[in-house]
Design a protein around this motif. Sequence first.
Motif, PDB file in Angstrom:
ATOM      1  N   GLU A  45     -30.435  13.306  -8.378  1.00 56.28           N
ATOM      2  CA  GLU A  45     -29.994  12.985  -9.844  1.00 56.28           C
ATOM      3  C   GLU A  45     -28.783  11.850  -9.695  1.00 56.28           C
ATOM      4  O   GLU A  45     -28.048  12.260  -9.148  1.00 56.28           O
ATOM      5  CB  GLU A  45     -29.533  13.908 -10.923  1.00 56.28           C
ATOM      6  N   THR A  46     -29.016  10.649 -10.174  1.00 61.96           N
ATOM      7  CA  THR A  46     -28.025   9.654 -10.085  1.00 61.96           C
ATOM      8  C   THR A  46     -27.528   9.352 -11.514  1.00 61.96           C
ATOM      9  O   THR A  46     -28.122   9.727 -12.441  1.00 61.96           O
ATOM     10  CB  THR A  46     -28.365   8.319  -9.299  1.00 61.96           C
ATOM     11  N   TYR A  47     -26.374   8.430 -11.619  1.00 59.75           N
ATOM     12  CA  TYR A  47     -25.795   8.462 -12.767  1.00 59.75           C
ATOM     13  C   TYR A  47     -25.266   6.684 -12.794  1.00 59.75           C
ATOM     14  O   TYR A  47     -24.787   6.408 -11.781  1.00 59.75           O
ATOM     15  CB  TYR A  47     -24.466   9.211 -13.196  1.00 59.75           C
ATOM     16  N   THR A  48     -25.259   6.019 -13.819  1.00 60.96           N
ATOM     17  CA  THR A  48     -24.727   4.718 -14.046  1.00 60.96           C
ATOM     18  C   THR A  48     -23.260   4.841 -14.220  1.00 60.96           C
ATOM     19  O   THR A  48     -22.549   5.990 -14.319  1.00 60.96           O
ATOM     20  CB  THR A  48     -25.361   4.222 -14.987  1.00 60.96           C
ATOM     21  N   VAL A  49     -22.701   3.880 -13.782  1.00 56.26           N
ATOM     22  CA  VAL A  49     -21.236   3.560 -13.996  1.00 56.26           C
ATOM     23  C   VAL A  49     -20.725   3.822 -15.558  1.00 56.26           C
ATOM     24  O   VAL A  49     -19.809   4.638 -15.891  1.00 56.26           O
ATOM     25  CB  VAL A  49     -20.686   2.119 -13.700  1.00 56.26           C
ATOM     26  N   GLU A  50     -21.583   3.429 -16.438  1.00 58.87           N
ATOM     27  CA  GLU A  50     -21.425   3.864 -17.989  1.00 58.87           C
ATOM     28  C   GLU A  50     -21.387   5.147 -18.146  1.00 58.87           C
ATOM     29  O   GLU A  50     -20.462   5.666 -18.997  1.00 58.87           O
ATOM     30  CB  GLU A  50     -22.247   2.918 -18.920  1.00 58.87           C
ATOM     31  N   GLU A  51     -22.510   5.968 -17.673  1.00 62.98           N
ATOM     32  CA  GLU A  51     -22.543   7.432 -17.651  1.00 62.98           C
ATOM     33  C   GLU A  51     -21.170   8.108 -17.439  1.00 62.98           C
ATOM     34  O   GLU A  51     -20.777   9.094 -17.896  1.00 62.98           O
ATOM     35  CB  GLU A  51     -23.745   7.891 -17.114  1.00 62.98           C
ATOM     36  N   VAL A  52     -20.751   7.619 -16.029  1.00 64.00           N
ATOM     37  CA  VAL A  52     -19.668   8.301 -15.577  1.00 64.00           C
ATOM     38  C   VAL A  52     -18.447   8.015 -16.335  1.00 64.00           C
ATOM     39  O   VAL A  52     -17.321   9.056 -16.661  1.00 64.00           O
ATOM     40  CB  VAL A  52     -19.338   8.004 -14.148  1.00 64.00           C
ATOM     41  N   LEU A  93     -19.046  -1.482 -16.464  1.00 61.87           N
ATOM     42  CA  LEU A  93     -18.055  -1.870 -15.375  1.00 61.87           C
ATOM     43  C   LEU A  93     -17.298  -3.124 -15.476  1.00 61.87           C
ATOM     44  O   LEU A  93     -16.257  -3.394 -14.994  1.00 61.87           O
ATOM     45  CB  LEU A  93     -18.859  -1.912 -13.921  1.00 61.87           C
ATOM     46  N   SER A  94     -17.987  -3.858 -16.085  1.00 62.30           N
ATOM     47  CA  SER A  94     -17.411  -5.120 -16.646  1.00 62.30           C
ATOM     48  C   SER A  94     -16.143  -5.183 -17.466  1.00 62.30           C
ATOM     49  O   SER A  94     -15.233  -6.030 -17.418  1.00 62.30           O
ATOM     50  CB  SER A  94     -18.285  -6.206 -17.287  1.00 62.30           C
ATOM     51  N   GLU A  95     -15.857  -4.103 -18.056  1.00 59.19           N
ATOM     52  CA  GLU A  95     -14.820  -3.472 -19.016  1.00 59.19           C
ATOM     53  C   GLU A  95     -13.691  -2.918 -18.040  1.00 59.19           C
ATOM     54  O   GLU A  95     -12.424  -2.730 -18.399  1.00 59.19           O
ATOM     55  CB  GLU A  95     -15.190  -3.001 -19.998  1.00 59.19           C
ATOM     56  N   VAL A  96     -13.946  -2.581 -16.785  1.00 54.86           N
ATOM     57  CA  VAL A  96     -12.964  -1.912 -16.151  1.00 54.86           C
ATOM     58  C   VAL A  96     -12.107  -2.841 -15.246  1.00 54.86           C
ATOM     59  O   VAL A  96     -12.578  -3.652 -14.539  1.00 54.86           O
ATOM     60  CB  VAL A  96     -13.618  -1.060 -15.064  1.00 54.86           C
ATOM     61  N   ASP A  97     -10.795  -2.608 -15.398  1.00 56.05           N
ATOM     62  CA  ASP A  97      -9.719  -3.565 -14.396  1.00 56.05           C
ATOM     63  C   ASP A  97      -9.726  -2.707 -13.104  1.00 56.05           C
ATOM     64  O   ASP A  97      -9.175  -1.409 -13.012  1.00 56.05           O
ATOM     65  CB  ASP A  97      -8.492  -3.699 -15.233  1.00 56.05           C
TER      66      ASP A  97
END
Length: 112
Positions: free
Chosen positions: A87-94, A99-103
């Motif tokens: 099972e894997t997760y997207t950045v948004e799920e984590v 990711l584009s909104e993360v500094d």
Amino acid sequence: MMSMEMIGSTPTTSITDLKANPMNVIEKSKELNHAVYLLNRNKPVAVVMDKEKYEQMTELIERLEDQVLYAETEKRLEYIKRNPDIETYTVEEVIGRPLSEVDYDPEDDEWE
């Protein structure tokens, strides 16, 4: 005058010599292009090296750590490819946002 012994291929000097002439120990390290062990009662207790050698060493360590992390990441990704049931997760799920909104500041190595 500083006495210089060797432990293996590493030059040594005493803390007494360091106290008497610290720059002499640093210059000897630079001249030999090698760290110098400091001895206290004939036992190594510290290492002295010139600034440039230290910076080269820490830069090399950082590059090697990056290579190890990259290799570990490649290994994990390959494992996931070979085991599709994992099972894997997207950045948004984590983290709850794209990711584009993360500094990310690589100087601080911190996520905000």
